[in-house]
Design a protein around this motif. Structure first.
Motif, PDB file in Angstrom:
ATOM      1  N   PHE A   1      -1.371   8.444   0.401  1.00 32.84           N
ATOM      2  CA  PHE A   1      -1.692   7.001   0.474  1.00 32.84           C
ATOM      3  C   PHE A   1      -3.263   6.744   0.522  1.00 32.84           C
ATOM      4  CE2 PHE A   1      -1.573   2.689   1.780  1.00 32.84           C
ATOM      5  CZ  PHE A   1      -0.543   2.063   0.856  1.00 32.84           C
ATOM      6  N   PRO A   2      -3.592   5.685  -0.093  1.00 32.81           N
ATOM      7  CA  PRO A   2      -3.121   4.842  -1.130  1.00 32.81           C
ATOM      8  C   PRO A   2      -3.073   5.604  -2.480  1.00 32.81           C
ATOM      9  CG  PRO A   2      -5.288   4.278  -0.863  1.00 32.81           C
ATOM     10  CD  PRO A   2      -4.934   5.447   0.106  1.00 32.81           C
ATOM     11  N   ALA A   3      -2.278   5.232  -3.574  1.00 34.20           N
ATOM     12  CA  ALA A   3      -2.428   5.758  -4.813  1.00 34.20           C
ATOM     13  C   ALA A   3      -3.698   5.898  -5.168  1.00 34.20           C
ATOM     14  CB  ALA A   3      -1.380   5.217  -5.815  1.00 34.20           C
ATOM     15  N   GLU A   4      -4.204   6.881  -6.232  1.00 32.01           N
ATOM     16  CA  GLU A   4      -5.402   6.722  -6.657  1.00 32.01           C
ATOM     17  C   GLU A   4      -5.179   7.573  -8.236  1.00 32.01           C
ATOM     18  OE1 GLU A   4      -7.677   9.812  -7.091  1.00 32.01           O
ATOM     19  OE2 GLU A   4      -6.583  11.400  -6.176  1.00 32.01           O
ATOM     20  N   PRO A   5      -6.193   7.480  -9.033  1.00 29.35           N
ATOM     21  CA  PRO A   5      -5.872   7.793 -10.437  1.00 29.35           C
ATOM     22  C   PRO A   5      -5.183   9.335 -10.577  1.00 29.35           C
ATOM     23  CG  PRO A   5      -7.936   6.889 -10.378  1.00 29.35           C
ATOM     24  CD  PRO A   5      -7.396   6.916  -9.014  1.00 29.35           C
TER      25      PRO A   5
ATOM     26  N   GLU B   1     -11.101   0.503  -5.733  1.00 28.89           N
ATOM     27  CA  GLU B   1     -10.970   0.765  -4.492  1.00 28.89           C
ATOM     28  C   GLU B   1     -11.052  -0.376  -3.575  1.00 28.89           C
ATOM     29  OE1 GLU B   1     -13.989   3.548  -3.140  1.00 28.89           O
ATOM     30  OE2 GLU B   1     -13.075   5.021  -4.253  1.00 28.89           O
ATOM     31  N   TYR B   2     -11.718  -1.394  -3.866  1.00 30.64           N
ATOM     32  CA  TYR B   2     -11.632  -2.558  -3.178  1.00 30.64           C
ATOM     33  C   TYR B   2     -10.418  -3.334  -3.722  1.00 30.64           C
ATOM     34  CZ  TYR B   2     -16.301  -1.974  -0.858  1.00 30.64           C
ATOM     35  OH  TYR B   2     -17.256  -1.367  -0.170  1.00 30.64           O
ATOM     36  N   LEU B   3     -10.092  -3.433  -4.834  1.00 28.11           N
ATOM     37  CA  LEU B   3      -9.088  -4.193  -5.276  1.00 28.11           C
ATOM     38  C   LEU B   3      -7.781  -3.491  -4.770  1.00 28.11           C
ATOM     39  CD1 LEU B   3      -8.413  -6.662  -7.299  1.00 28.11           C
ATOM     40  CD2 LEU B   3      -7.948  -4.898  -9.056  1.00 28.11           C
ATOM     41  N   SER B   4      -7.516  -2.309  -4.878  1.00 25.21           N
ATOM     42  CA  SER B   4      -6.482  -1.707  -4.315  1.00 25.21           C
ATOM     43  C   SER B   4      -6.236  -2.117  -2.815  1.00 25.21           C
ATOM     44  CB  SER B   4      -6.650  -0.199  -4.497  1.00 25.21           C
ATOM     45  OG  SER B   4      -5.421   0.474  -4.190  1.00 25.21           O
ATOM     46  N   ALA B   5      -7.307  -1.962  -2.110  1.00 23.12           N
ATOM     47  CA  ALA B   5      -7.354  -2.328  -0.691  1.00 23.12           C
ATOM     48  C   ALA B   5      -6.842  -3.556  -0.535  1.00 23.12           C
ATOM     49  CB  ALA B   5      -8.901  -2.015  -0.027  1.00 23.12           C
TER      50      ALA B   5
ATOM     51  N   VAL C   1       3.164   4.873   4.754  1.00 27.77           N
ATOM     52  CA  VAL C   1       4.147   5.521   3.842  1.00 27.77           C
ATOM     53  C   VAL C   1       5.377   5.165   4.470  1.00 27.77           C
ATOM     54  CG1 VAL C   1       2.460   7.205   3.363  1.00 27.77           C
ATOM     55  CG2 VAL C   1       3.671   7.519   5.619  1.00 27.77           C
ATOM     56  N   THR C   2       5.672   4.995   5.716  1.00 30.35           N
ATOM     57  CA  THR C   2       6.936   4.682   6.271  1.00 30.35           C
ATOM     58  C   THR C   2       7.630   3.382   5.571  1.00 30.35           C
ATOM     59  OG1 THR C   2       6.428   5.776   8.359  1.00 30.35           O
ATOM     60  CG2 THR C   2       8.360   4.302   8.514  1.00 30.35           C
ATOM     61  N   PHE C   3       6.790   2.246   5.296  1.00 28.85           N
ATOM     62  CA  PHE C   3       7.117   1.131   4.814  1.00 28.85           C
ATOM     63  C   PHE C   3       7.465   1.326   3.398  1.00 28.85           C
ATOM     64  CE2 PHE C   3       5.198  -1.892   1.358  1.00 28.85           C
ATOM     65  CZ  PHE C   3       5.926  -2.973   2.022  1.00 28.85           C
ATOM     66  N   TYR C   4       6.757   2.112   2.471  1.00 24.82           N
ATOM     67  CA  TYR C   4       7.111   2.244   1.325  1.00 24.82           C
ATOM     68  C   TYR C   4       8.402   3.051   1.105  1.00 24.82           C
ATOM     69  CZ  TYR C   4       3.196   0.002  -1.148  1.00 24.82           C
ATOM     70  OH  TYR C   4       2.404  -0.871  -1.996  1.00 24.82           O
ATOM     71  N   ALA C   5       8.665   3.949   2.008  1.00 24.56           N
ATOM     72  CA  ALA C   5      10.021   4.751   2.106  1.00 24.56           C
ATOM     73  C   ALA C   5      10.942   3.752   2.285  1.00 24.56           C
ATOM     74  CB  ALA C   5      10.255   5.750   3.091  1.00 24.56           C
ATOM     75  N   ALA C   6      10.875   2.596   3.140  1.00 34.42           N
ATOM     76  CA  ALA C   6      11.853   1.685   3.506  1.00 34.42           C
ATOM     77  C   ALA C   6      12.102   0.662   2.484  1.00 34.42           C
ATOM     78  CB  ALA C   6      11.381   0.777   4.663  1.00 34.42           C
ATOM     79  N   LEU C   7      10.836   0.457   1.638  1.00 28.83           N
ATOM     80  CA  LEU C   7      11.093  -0.313   0.554  1.00 28.83           C
ATOM     81  C   LEU C   7      11.950   0.355  -0.704  1.00 28.83           C
ATOM     82  CD1 LEU C   7       9.996  -3.034  -0.682  1.00 28.83           C
ATOM     83  CD2 LEU C   7       8.151  -1.659  -1.795  1.00 28.83           C
ATOM     84  N   ALA C   8      11.804   1.660  -0.981  1.00 28.62           N
ATOM     85  CA  ALA C   8      12.497   2.418  -1.610  1.00 28.62           C
ATOM     86  C   ALA C   8      14.027   2.153  -1.294  1.00 28.62           C
ATOM     87  CB  ALA C   8      12.184   3.679  -1.849  1.00 28.62           C
ATOM     88  N   GLU C   9      14.360   2.500  -0.062  1.00 23.00           N
ATOM     89  CA  GLU C   9      15.515   2.575   0.478  1.00 23.00           C
ATOM     90  C   GLU C   9      16.317   0.911  -0.013  1.00 23.00           C
ATOM     91  OE1 GLU C   9      15.251   3.632   4.537  1.00 23.00           O
ATOM     92  OE2 GLU C   9      15.123   5.909   3.863  1.00 23.00           O
TER      93      GLU C   9
END
Length: 301
Positions: free
Chosen positions: A219-223, A65-69, A286-294
């Motif tokens: 968000f964020p991703a978890e197992p 969790e800390y690494l992901s953050a 989540v808006t950022f990741y949608a923009a990254l996808a686009e």
């Protein structure tokens, strides 16, 4: 992405999103955004998170969790992180060397975070990525050792495959993509991303079982859970954004956008060292990741 949405992501109130938007969406060089990067460390939530480290720069609680953050916040190779990263890498290596176990669902996410933070150049991290890629199964996906012990011939687990997808996408961005990435892509594309590969079931809409769908803005991703924007951005990074199998995925993503181009957070981890936003509210992550996808759909890099 509309200018108003971009302006929202670039607001000073969230320096982590501002930094990642500048460097990953707008294409700015990290050195030119040094002031913004430094301000991430100065945010009170980040200071509180790092105040929980011991004298050796380690966290006593859940390492994933800390690494992901740290990775999602845009933090990268830094002497303030080196001891912690070295500890994580050694712990992962020692575990694999001394146990009759293999990579679980968390390991790909931890490796993804290390890649995001720029530690992919460490020889030990390279070896761990190679070992993880070597566990990819005959059907292109991944599985955890616990399930494979029960049934050595079983097919991949969809959830485990998603964690591999996120890892491979970040590897692609650092030009260290494992050789079998195309097989992992095929694993998802032949399922139209969200569906079981079994097309024999009779449903009114003619589709297979929808029980595997991950269509929320989590968000964020978890197992055990990965959000729609993260899935689509990973597939786009890997070059599949224009594939017909993603048609429904893009439609779902578009339907989740408000008229102002923003998206709300549908779900998040209840206990996490950093608060990525309130459920039900407009959310920059989540808006950022949608923009990254686009961006990668348009051929960005």
């Amino acid at each position: 992405m509309e200018n108003k949405t971009l302006e929202w992501l670039l607001e000073d109130s969230n320096p982590a999103i501002k930094y990642r938007t500048l460097t990953e969406i707008c294409g700015e060089q990290p050195d030119s955004c040094r002031a913004v990067y430094n301000s991430i460390w100065e945010q009170k939530p980040v200071e509180r998170m790092f105040s929980k480290q011991d004298e050796n720069g380690l966290w006593a609680n859940d390492s994933y969790e800390y690494l992901s953050a740290c990775a999602e916040l845009g933090l990268h190779k830094d002497e303030r992180l080196d001891n912690y990263v070295n500890f994580i890498v050694k712990s992962m290596t020692d575990f694999l060397d001394n146990n009759d176990e293999d990579f679980g669902c968390r390991a790909p996410l931890m490796l993804r975070a290390l890649v995001m933070m720029g530690y992919h150049e460490k020889s030990d991290v390279k070896k761990l990525i190679t070992r993880c890629a070597a566990t990819q199964l005959y059907d292109g996906g991944f599985n955890c050792q616990r399930l494979l012990k029960k049934n050595p011939g079983r097919k991949s687990c969809y959830k485990a495959a998603l964690q591999g997808l996120l890892l491979y996408a970040e590897c692609k961005r650092k030009n260290i993509l494992p050789a079998n990435a195309d097989k992992l892509l095929d694993y998802f594309l032949k399922r139209d991303i969200f569906y079981s590969s079994d097309r024999t079931k009779n449903f009114k809409d003619g589709r297979a079982d929808k029980g595997w769908r991950f269509i929320d803005n989590f968000f964020p991703a978890e197992p055990l859970r990965t959000g729609l924007p993260l899935i689509i951005s990973s597939l786009s990074v890997l070059g599949a954004g224009n594939h017909p199998a993603l048609t429904e995925a893009w439609e779902l993503l578009k339907a989740k956008k408000y008229e102002n181009g923003r998206m709300k957070l549908d779900g998040t981890l209840s206990k996490f060292p950093y608060n990525f936003g309130a459920v039900g509210k407009e959310n920059k992550w989540v808006t950022f990741y949608a923009a990254l996808a686009e961006k990668f759909l348009r051929g960005g890099n």
